[in-house]
Design a protein around this motif. Sequence first.
Motif, short mmCIF file in Angstrom:
data_model
loop_
_atom_site.label_atom_id
_atom_site.label_comp_id
_atom_site.label_asym_id
_atom_site.label_seq_id
_atom_site.Cartn_x
_atom_site.Cartn_y
_atom_site.Cartn_z
N ALA A 41 -53.61 -3.59 -30.78
CA ALA A 41 -52.47 -4.20 -30.10
C ALA A 41 -51.87 -3.28 -29.04
CB ALA A 41 -51.40 -4.59 -31.12
N THR A 42 -51.81 -1.99 -29.30
CA THR A 42 -51.26 -1.05 -28.31
C THR A 42 -52.11 -1.03 -27.06
OG1 THR A 42 -50.29 0.29 -30.05
CG2 THR A 42 -50.58 1.35 -27.91
N ALA A 69 -58.49 -9.19 -27.31
CA ALA A 69 -57.87 -8.56 -28.48
C ALA A 69 -57.07 -9.59 -29.28
CB ALA A 69 -56.97 -7.40 -28.05
N GLU A 70 -56.30 -10.43 -28.59
CA GLU A 70 -55.52 -11.46 -29.27
C GLU A 70 -56.44 -12.41 -30.02
OE1 GLU A 70 -53.64 -15.15 -30.16
OE2 GLU A 70 -55.29 -14.93 -28.75
N PRO A 83 -56.47 -8.01 -23.06
CA PRO A 83 -55.49 -8.47 -24.04
C PRO A 83 -55.86 -9.82 -24.67
CG PRO A 83 -54.36 -7.53 -22.17
CD PRO A 83 -55.82 -7.60 -21.80
N ILE A 105 -49.28 -9.81 -28.86
CA ILE A 105 -50.09 -9.89 -27.64
C ILE A 105 -49.90 -11.24 -26.97
CG2 ILE A 105 -52.43 -9.83 -26.72
CD1 ILE A 105 -53.10 -7.96 -29.16
N THR A 144 -51.20 -5.61 -20.37
CA THR A 144 -50.39 -6.74 -19.94
C THR A 144 -49.48 -6.32 -18.79
OG1 THR A 144 -48.58 -6.31 -21.47
CG2 THR A 144 -50.38 -7.71 -22.28
N VAL A 171 -48.47 -11.69 -23.16
CA VAL A 171 -49.28 -12.30 -22.09
C VAL A 171 -48.62 -13.58 -21.60
CG1 VAL A 171 -51.50 -13.40 -21.56
CG2 VAL A 171 -51.45 -11.27 -22.86
N ALA A 204 -54.09 -3.41 -26.07
CA ALA A 204 -53.98 -4.72 -25.43
C ALA A 204 -52.65 -4.86 -24.70
CB ALA A 204 -54.12 -5.83 -26.47
N LEU A 205 -51.56 -4.41 -25.31
CA LEU A 205 -50.25 -4.51 -24.66
C LEU A 205 -50.18 -3.65 -23.41
CD1 LEU A 205 -47.95 -4.58 -27.80
CD2 LEU A 205 -48.43 -6.47 -26.23
#
Length: 186
Positions: A141-142, A97-98, A94, A19, A148, A23, A144-145
């Motif tokens: 992660a999915t 989440a990161e 994101p 992530i 982006t 970003v 969050a990605l």
Amino acid sequence: MDALMRMAAAVSALGAALIALAVGAAPSALASAPWLAVPLLAAGAGQLAVAVLALRGRPLAVASLLGPLALPTVLWVGALVLLPTAAAALPLGPMLAESALALGAAALLARPRGARERLEPRPLPALLTLACTAAVVAAIATAALAGTEAGRHAVPHGEHGQHQQQEQPGEAPQLDESLLDEHDHH
């Protein structure tokens, strides 16, 4: 138990790294807030290193964990407080989440080690820990990605050059000649 926590932390650090790199590498973030994007890229690389070292079972000093795992969160929250318009270049979802994955990994890796730490966990608990952690981190992660810049430009799954045809039930699918032309397969 410590080895299982270390595995879970490594997978979380890997998710945070993906992530952070996505970003930080966004052209909009690099152009509008390079003072946030460049440290985010460096922290993402550091998070990858922490994940690899943790998976290898190497003992990590708490100070070496805090830089790559906590730096993005500290910079981002500091920017939100001090310069909210500049921090708006980074996507909220994101970054949350990161932060969650990175700080969770830091908390697990910074735990004091027990005197009787097993070097190798038993296979079934290790497999279950790895599978459960990977499933949770992959979901976070999915999502969050997808939030982006790279996620907004991604081609939806299953639509990579395919043309949908209506077929009658029981009828064999027909070859779409345009696909051969697109991919130069004559």
